[in-house]
Design a protein around this motif. Structure first.
Motif, short mmCIF file in Angstrom:
data_model
loop_
_atom_site.label_atom_id
_atom_site.label_comp_id
_atom_site.label_asym_id
_atom_site.label_seq_id
_atom_site.Cartn_x
_atom_site.Cartn_y
_atom_site.Cartn_z
N LEU A 28 0.81 -1.21 0.00
CA LEU A 28 0.00 0.00 0.00
C LEU A 28 0.86 1.27 0.00
O LEU A 28 0.33 2.37 -0.09
CB LEU A 28 -0.97 0.00 1.19
N GLY A 29 2.18 1.11 0.20
CA GLY A 29 3.08 2.25 0.08
C GLY A 29 3.62 2.81 1.38
O GLY A 29 4.33 3.81 1.37
N CYS A 30 3.32 2.19 2.53
CA CYS A 30 3.84 2.74 3.79
C CYS A 30 5.29 2.35 4.05
O CYS A 30 5.91 2.83 4.98
CB CYS A 30 2.95 2.32 4.96
N LYS A 31 5.85 1.49 3.24
CA LYS A 31 7.25 1.05 3.29
C LYS A 31 7.59 0.19 4.51
O LYS A 31 8.74 -0.05 4.81
CB LYS A 31 8.21 2.23 3.21
N MET A 32 6.59 -0.25 5.24
CA MET A 32 6.81 -1.14 6.36
C MET A 32 7.13 -2.54 5.84
O MET A 32 6.52 -3.00 4.88
CB MET A 32 5.58 -1.19 7.26
N LYS A 33 8.11 -3.22 6.50
CA LYS A 33 8.51 -4.56 6.06
C LYS A 33 8.06 -5.55 7.14
O LYS A 33 8.49 -5.48 8.29
CB LYS A 33 10.03 -4.61 5.89
N THR A 69 -2.82 -8.77 7.64
CA THR A 69 -3.52 -8.06 8.72
C THR A 69 -3.16 -6.58 8.70
O THR A 69 -4.03 -5.71 8.86
CB THR A 69 -3.14 -8.67 10.10
N HIS A 70 -1.89 -6.28 8.50
CA HIS A 70 -1.42 -4.90 8.45
C HIS A 70 -2.14 -4.12 7.35
O HIS A 70 -2.63 -3.00 7.58
CB HIS A 70 0.09 -4.87 8.21
N MET A 71 -2.20 -4.70 6.14
CA MET A 71 -2.82 -3.98 5.02
C MET A 71 -4.34 -3.80 5.18
O MET A 71 -4.89 -2.83 4.72
CB MET A 71 -2.50 -4.70 3.70
N THR A 72 -4.99 -4.71 5.84
CA THR A 72 -6.44 -4.59 5.99
C THR A 72 -6.85 -3.83 7.26
O THR A 72 -7.96 -3.29 7.32
CB THR A 72 -7.11 -5.99 6.01
N GLU A 73 -5.95 -3.77 8.26
CA GLU A 73 -6.39 -3.18 9.53
C GLU A 73 -5.56 -1.99 10.01
O GLU A 73 -6.12 -1.03 10.54
CB GLU A 73 -6.41 -4.26 10.64
N THR A 74 -4.22 -2.02 9.88
CA THR A 74 -3.43 -1.00 10.56
C THR A 74 -2.63 -0.07 9.65
O THR A 74 -2.11 0.94 10.12
CB THR A 74 -2.44 -1.66 11.55
N CYS A 75 -2.52 -0.35 8.38
CA CYS A 75 -1.72 0.47 7.50
C CYS A 75 -2.36 1.85 7.33
O CYS A 75 -3.55 1.96 7.06
CB CYS A 75 -1.55 -0.19 6.13
N GLU A 76 -1.58 2.89 7.48
CA GLU A 76 -2.06 4.27 7.34
C GLU A 76 -2.41 4.61 5.89
O GLU A 76 -3.10 5.59 5.62
CB GLU A 76 -1.00 5.25 7.88
N GLN A 77 -1.89 3.82 4.97
CA GLN A 77 -2.11 4.09 3.55
C GLN A 77 -3.37 3.38 3.01
O GLN A 77 -3.69 3.55 1.84
CB GLN A 77 -0.91 3.63 2.72
N ARG A 78 -4.12 2.68 3.80
CA ARG A 78 -5.26 1.92 3.29
C ARG A 78 -6.46 2.76 2.99
O ARG A 78 -6.71 3.83 3.38
CB ARG A 78 -5.63 0.77 4.20
#
Length: 197
Positions: A175-180, A188-197
């Motif tokens: 999604l572009g947040c650059k988190m690895k 889970t990160h992409m559907t729930e916690t990513c700031e870029q979603r």
């Protein structure tokens, strides 16, 4: 008598002297004499009575100290030594080892670095001495995932597993947040916690 040991090939000269035909030459060389002239040598006759008596002497294998329990007549000793398991012999596979004949078969089949063995994984045949190196690169060797996801597979399948399946491999957020994160955590990160979603 000229022989210094057991008279194995007893002969009688025309002058009545007893000797071993195999030792007479050695004796005359040591004494620097020709005990039996060519004329007398042609008159040598086997001493059959002495030969029979010597051949029937009871003896044990000369390798009794190594453990051979063979007992027999002296005349049979040489035949016994042709097959005695305690005779030292060279490995037929040319690894250079010398060992008792009764241990050599096991060595040549299971222990010699030049014996042919089958890889239990790929069923390929190779020298036993090359087996440990082969196991490090055998494509059919089962191994656990190097990322410790718990999956067991053939080593030839490892690259594909890491590229597409392993849940422990880390990837950058799509999604572009650059988190690895691991693939396991990424969904889970992409559907729930990513700031870029």
């Amino acid at each position: 008598e000229i022989c210094e040991g057991i008279m194995r090939e007893a002969c009688l000269s025309s002058s009545g002297k007893q000797f071993c035909s195999c030792c007479e030459v050695r004796y005359s060389t040591i004494k620097r004499t020709n005990t039996l002239t060519k004329r007398n040598r042609s008159k040598q006759t086997p001493n059959v009575a002495v030969r029979k008596m010597v051949d029937s002497l009871k003896c044990s294998c000369p390798l009794i100290e190594r453990g051979c329990k063979w007992l027999g007549n002296l005349k049979d000793c040489e035949d016994h030594l042709d097959t005695c398991g305690y005779v030292l012999a060279l490995c037929k596979l040319k690894c250079g080892i010398v060992m008792q004949r009764n241990e050599l078969k096991l060595h040549e089949e299971k222990k010699c670095p030049f014996s042919i063995a089958e890889c239990e994984h790929c069923k390929g045949e190779l020298k036993l001495g090359d087996m440990s190196t082969h196991l490090g690169v055998c494509p059919k060797m089962e191994m656990e995932c190097e990322m410790e996801c718990g999956k067991i597979m053939c080593s030839e399948d490892m690259a594909q597993h890491l590229k597409k399946e392993c849940r422990m491999v880390k990837e950058v957020c799509k999604l572009g947040c650059k988190m690895k994160l691991t693939r396991n955590e990424l969904q889970t990160h992409m559907t729930e916690t990513c700031e870029q979603r």
